[in-house]
Design an enzyme around this catalytic site. Structure first.
Site, PDB file in Angstrom:
ATOM      1  N   GLU A 241       1.037  -0.890  -0.094  1.00  0.00           N
ATOM      2  CA  GLU A 241       0.155  -0.042  -0.084  1.00  0.00           C
ATOM      3  C   GLU A 241       0.701   1.232   0.120  1.00  0.00           C
ATOM      4  OE1 GLU A 241      -2.626  -0.334   2.758  1.00  0.00           O
ATOM      5  OE2 GLU A 241      -3.671  -2.399   2.461  1.00  0.00           O
ATOM      6  N   CYS A 242       1.516   1.069  -0.032  1.00  0.00           N
ATOM      7  CA  CYS A 242       2.951   2.305  -0.561  1.00  0.00           C
ATOM      8  C   CYS A 242       2.674   2.844  -1.874  1.00  0.00           C
ATOM      9  CB  CYS A 242       4.464   1.563  -0.258  1.00  0.00           C
ATOM     10  SG  CYS A 242       5.683   3.068  -0.637  1.00  0.00           S
ATOM     11  N   GLY A 243       3.739   4.023  -1.830  1.00  0.00           N
ATOM     12  CA  GLY A 243       3.170   5.009  -3.682  1.00  0.00           C
ATOM     13  C   GLY A 243       4.184   4.534  -4.588  1.00  0.00           C
TER      14      GLY A 243
END
Length: 164
Positions: free
Chosen positions: A35-37
């Site tokens: 769920e990271c950029g």
């Protein structure tokens, strides 16, 4: 045997990954989060894997929930995210800590040989460590460095490995 090749980890499926099997191969280790950029980098990592695995490149992802709680899932959820969204076929280890007292031995070792800028601690998801075929550390890359930017260095390391 090089200290790197004495390490091990556990896969998402609970199987031991012995780094001794990586002797003679170039290894790229990445701490990841679903769920990271920077999660889009899974695609570039998969592309590198598809292009260079047959020449001796091993990519090993270590999911980590230490940065912004961006890897909250269990092994099945992590696997589903990697496979469904990015078609990942490279090695993925169990979720680990990369900093602090509970840091996985792989990251304790990597941070000791490639300490980074200002501090040895890993600062965010998708920090990358490139290891030569003989187990020596080549370079540590910041999270914002896209995997495709490592391609020339990977090719050079593979060429060197295949000469020996």
């Amino acid at each position: 045997m090089h200290p790197f090749h004495q390490l091990s980890a556990t896969s998402l499926h609970g199987k031991t990954i012995n780094f001794s099997e990586f002797a003679g191969k170039v290894v790229l280790i990445v701490n990841t989060a679903s769920e990271c950029g920077f999660t889009y980098q899974y695609q570039s990592l998969q592309d590198l894997h598809a292009k260079y695995a047959s020449q001796g490149l091993v990519i090993l992802a270590f999911p980590c929930n230490q940065f912004g709680q961006q890897e909250p899932g269990n092994a099945a959820q992590i696997e589903q995210q990697c496979l469904i969204n990015y078609g990942v076929s490279f090695l993925v280890a169990n979720k680990v800590a990369v900093n602090g007292e509970q840091a996985h031995p792989v990251f304790q070792y990597l941070k000791s040989v490639l300490p980074g800028f200002l501090t040895a601690n890993i600062k965010w998801n998708f920090t990358k460590f490139l290891i030569a075929a003989d187990g020596s550390a080549i370079k540590r890359y910041a999270p914002y460095i896209k995997p495709e930017k490592l391609e020339l260095t990977i090719k050079q390391a593979l060429h060197q490995a295949n000469k020996n």
